[in-house]
Design a protein around this motif. Structure first.
Motif, short mmCIF file in Angstrom:
data_model
loop_
_atom_site.label_atom_id
_atom_site.label_comp_id
_atom_site.label_asym_id
_atom_site.label_seq_id
_atom_site.Cartn_x
_atom_site.Cartn_y
_atom_site.Cartn_z
N MET A 1 0.81 -1.22 0.00
CA MET A 1 0.00 0.00 0.00
C MET A 1 0.85 1.27 0.00
N ASN A 2 2.17 1.15 0.29
CA ASN A 2 2.98 2.35 0.43
C ASN A 2 3.07 3.15 -0.87
N ASP A 3 2.92 2.46 -2.02
CA ASP A 3 3.03 3.18 -3.28
C ASP A 3 1.68 3.68 -3.80
N LEU A 4 0.59 3.44 -3.07
CA LEU A 4 -0.73 3.89 -3.50
C LEU A 4 -0.96 5.30 -2.96
N LEU A 5 -0.96 6.26 -3.86
CA LEU A 5 -1.06 7.66 -3.47
C LEU A 5 -2.51 8.12 -3.34
N SER A 70 -1.11 6.89 1.22
CA SER A 70 0.25 7.15 1.67
C SER A 70 0.59 8.63 1.74
N LEU A 71 -0.42 9.49 1.59
CA LEU A 71 -0.19 10.94 1.63
C LEU A 71 -0.75 11.60 2.89
N GLY A 72 -1.73 10.96 3.53
CA GLY A 72 -2.28 11.53 4.75
C GLY A 72 -3.69 12.06 4.54
N SER A 73 -4.12 12.89 5.48
CA SER A 73 -5.47 13.45 5.42
C SER A 73 -5.51 14.62 4.44
N ILE A 74 -6.72 15.07 4.13
CA ILE A 74 -6.88 16.12 3.13
C ILE A 74 -6.15 17.41 3.54
N GLY A 75 -6.05 17.67 4.83
CA GLY A 75 -5.37 18.87 5.29
C GLY A 75 -3.86 18.82 5.20
N GLN A 76 -3.33 17.64 4.91
CA GLN A 76 -1.88 17.46 4.82
C GLN A 76 -1.37 17.42 3.38
N LEU A 77 -2.25 17.56 2.42
CA LEU A 77 -1.86 17.28 1.03
C LEU A 77 -1.00 18.36 0.40
N PRO A 79 1.05 22.19 0.60
CA PRO A 79 1.88 21.99 -0.61
C PRO A 79 2.92 20.88 -0.49
N ARG A 80 2.97 20.17 0.64
CA ARG A 80 4.05 19.20 0.86
C ARG A 80 3.93 17.96 -0.02
N GLN A 81 2.76 17.33 -0.01
CA GLN A 81 2.60 16.02 -0.65
C GLN A 81 2.18 16.10 -2.10
N ILE A 82 1.38 17.11 -2.42
CA ILE A 82 0.86 17.28 -3.78
C ILE A 82 1.22 18.66 -4.29
N GLY A 83 1.82 18.70 -5.48
CA GLY A 83 2.05 19.96 -6.18
C GLY A 83 0.99 20.13 -7.24
N PRO A 155 7.24 17.04 -4.06
CA PRO A 155 5.98 16.34 -3.74
C PRO A 155 6.00 14.92 -4.26
N LYS A 156 5.11 14.12 -3.72
CA LYS A 156 4.98 12.73 -4.18
C LYS A 156 4.05 12.62 -5.39
N LEU A 157 3.22 13.64 -5.59
CA LEU A 157 2.27 13.65 -6.70
C LEU A 157 2.17 15.06 -7.25
N VAL A 158 2.25 15.19 -8.57
CA VAL A 158 2.06 16.47 -9.25
C VAL A 158 0.85 16.36 -10.16
N LEU A 159 -0.08 17.29 -10.00
CA LEU A 159 -1.27 17.37 -10.82
C LEU A 159 -1.18 18.65 -11.65
N ALA A 160 -1.19 18.52 -12.96
CA ALA A 160 -0.96 19.67 -13.84
C ALA A 160 -2.08 19.79 -14.86
N ASP A 161 -2.70 20.96 -14.89
CA ASP A 161 -3.84 21.23 -15.77
C ASP A 161 -3.37 22.09 -16.94
#
Length: 223
Positions: A1-5, A70-77, A79-83, A155-161
């Motif tokens: 599960m560690n790699d499931l973001l 593996s990223l935490g709660s919504i309040g932790q996302l 700018p640390r975990q998700i860019g 970050p562990k995940l980058v979302l780009a629009d």
């Protein structure tokens, strides 16, 4: 599960308009894992931006469930975990390009690992923009600075629009070379919504949204 973001189960999103509730997403099932390279394709208005906002915790679904194992709660996302890279202009107008890149570390707190923003911009070929204000940048330059800012905290995940929507094809490819090399180095996943088929071809997995319904394609050879 560690790699499931990120994992979505039967996620839907409706927006209220008067007495009506217009559906934008229907029963979306998807997962994002460490190192994924995913393109989200589809016509304008199909729900791509809404999906990215939900994946990044910027919006909440009106049905179904989303988790970040593996990223935490919504309040932790962020700018640390998700860019996150927005389609619309998002640089702070009173800050220089370098100060905009510094901003995520400031927002994350004193224990965040910051970067030398000038050197970081230079590593993406943008060093000459460090002291410029957003009003002095072209649309394409501002887009690239916004992407670099999203990468600043590793970050562990980058979302780009639509991150290359205002770039010519050559500049877009050269910039994505640098972005993908950096992401490979930090082991981060990338999900990009784009109409640019040359950029889409560089992603390993294709998702397609049409009228709010997501179809997940299989793995393909990266061009």
């Amino acid at each position: 599960m560690n790699d499931l973001l990120t994992v979505c189960r039967k996620v839907g999103r409706r927006f209220s308009s008067g007495n009506e509730h217009a559906p934008v997403l229907y029963d979306v099932d998807c997962e994002i894992r460490k190192g994924d390279r995913i393109v989200v394709a589809g016509p304008s208005g199909s729900g791509k931006t809404t999906l990215l906002h939900i994946l990044g915790g910027l919006d909440r679904p009106t049905s179904g469930e989303i988790e970040w194992p593996s990223l935490g709660s919504i309040g932790q996302l962020r700018p640390r975990q998700i860019g996150f890279v927005f389609q619309s202009p998002s640089l702070f107008p009173a800050l220089t390009a370098a100060q905009n890149v510094d901003l995520p570390a400031i927002l994350a707190g004193s224990d965040a690992v910051s970067v030398d923003s000038g050197a970081f911009l230079s590593s993406f070929g943008l060093g000459e923009l460090a002291d410029k204000l957003p009003e002095e940048l072209s649309g394409g330059q501002a887009q690239r600075v916004a992407m670099v800012r999203a990468l600043a905290l590793r970050p562990k995940l980058v979302l780009a629009d639509e991150p290359t929507g205002q770039l010519d094809s050559v500049t877009a490819q050269l910039f994505m070379n640098a972005v993908l090399e950096h992401l490979e180095g930090i082991g981060a996943a990338l999900v990009v919504a784009t109409h640019d088929e040359a950029i889409a071809a560089r992603m390993a997995t294709r998702w397609t949204i049409d009228h709010g319904r997501l179809t997940r394609g299989g793995m393909k050879v990266v061009a």
